[in-house]
Design a protein around this motif. Sequence first.
Motif, mmCIF file in Angstrom:
data_model
loop_
_atom_site.group_PDB
_atom_site.id
_atom_site.type_symbol
_atom_site.label_atom_id
_atom_site.label_comp_id
_atom_site.label_asym_id
_atom_site.label_seq_id
_atom_site.Cartn_x
_atom_site.Cartn_y
_atom_site.Cartn_z
ATOM 1 N N PRO A 1 51.527 51.943 22.659
ATOM 2 C CA PRO A 1 50.084 51.295 22.700
ATOM 3 C C PRO A 1 49.608 51.461 21.124
ATOM 4 O O PRO A 1 49.719 52.455 20.399
ATOM 5 C CB PRO A 1 49.250 52.061 23.633
ATOM 6 N N THR A 2 48.754 50.776 20.725
ATOM 7 C CA THR A 2 48.107 50.621 19.603
ATOM 8 C C THR A 2 46.476 50.815 19.651
ATOM 9 O O THR A 2 45.993 50.756 20.833
ATOM 10 C CB THR A 2 48.186 49.327 18.611
ATOM 11 N N ARG A 3 45.665 51.223 18.536
ATOM 12 C CA ARG A 3 44.502 51.304 18.604
ATOM 13 C C ARG A 3 43.684 50.106 19.072
ATOM 14 O O ARG A 3 42.248 50.110 19.720
ATOM 15 C CB ARG A 3 44.034 51.960 17.327
ATOM 16 N N LEU B 1 52.659 47.709 20.855
ATOM 17 C CA LEU B 1 53.882 47.657 19.991
ATOM 18 C C LEU B 1 55.343 47.634 20.577
ATOM 19 O O LEU B 1 55.508 48.676 21.358
ATOM 20 C CB LEU B 1 53.647 48.283 18.803
ATOM 21 N N GLY B 2 56.118 46.536 20.613
ATOM 22 C CA GLY B 2 57.393 46.716 21.224
ATOM 23 C C GLY B 2 58.329 46.307 20.163
ATOM 24 O O GLY B 2 58.397 45.371 19.359
#
Length: 203
Positions: free
Chosen positions: A157-159, A164-165
Amino acid sequence: GKFLLHHSEVSLLEPWLLRARVRGQVTGYYEERDDRAVPQWVISQIVRGFSFQVRRGLDRLSFISLTQDNTFITQAVRFAAGDTLNNAALRDSSNQQTPPKYSTHRLQLNFQRDTRDNPLNPARGSIQSVIAEVAGGPLKGTSSFTKLQGALAWYSPTRAGRVLGVRLRAGVIDPFGSAKTFSPDPSLDPRVASVPLEDRFRI
């Protein structure tokens, strides 16, 4: 519209094979597909087959499986109307080198580890797999090759609330034994042509 691929299968699953922590599965399948990778022709295939698999969980997140698969394929090449390849001599030559029927018998060993939080919509974790297989040779069949594949997918997970994969996949095929031709393309590398269409790596 016409389906490019139709696949149906039926499986019988035994979760405790021989009263051990081993899963056994028998699967029969039927498939119809059109290969349109080359604009000059369409290769129509009818696939029938069955497989046997035993699978054992190594822990909560990983397993190893052994599969013996038997595939029987009937195929026909249809040339595009008006194409230069549609002349009778070249069409007959291509049909002679492309077998109307063939079979592939393979043994496949698969290891997989899955730490994703959700297999359908992951937000974190990863999945890794390594698949090694051999087709033909002592297993008989029309084609003979070894194949090794590896895949890695990672999610974080991003902020910004997105995920993001990243996915990496690689493999190698090595045909052996007497050379066969599974494609009507005369310009194709002979080692590539000796591998059935459904087993080749493609972009």
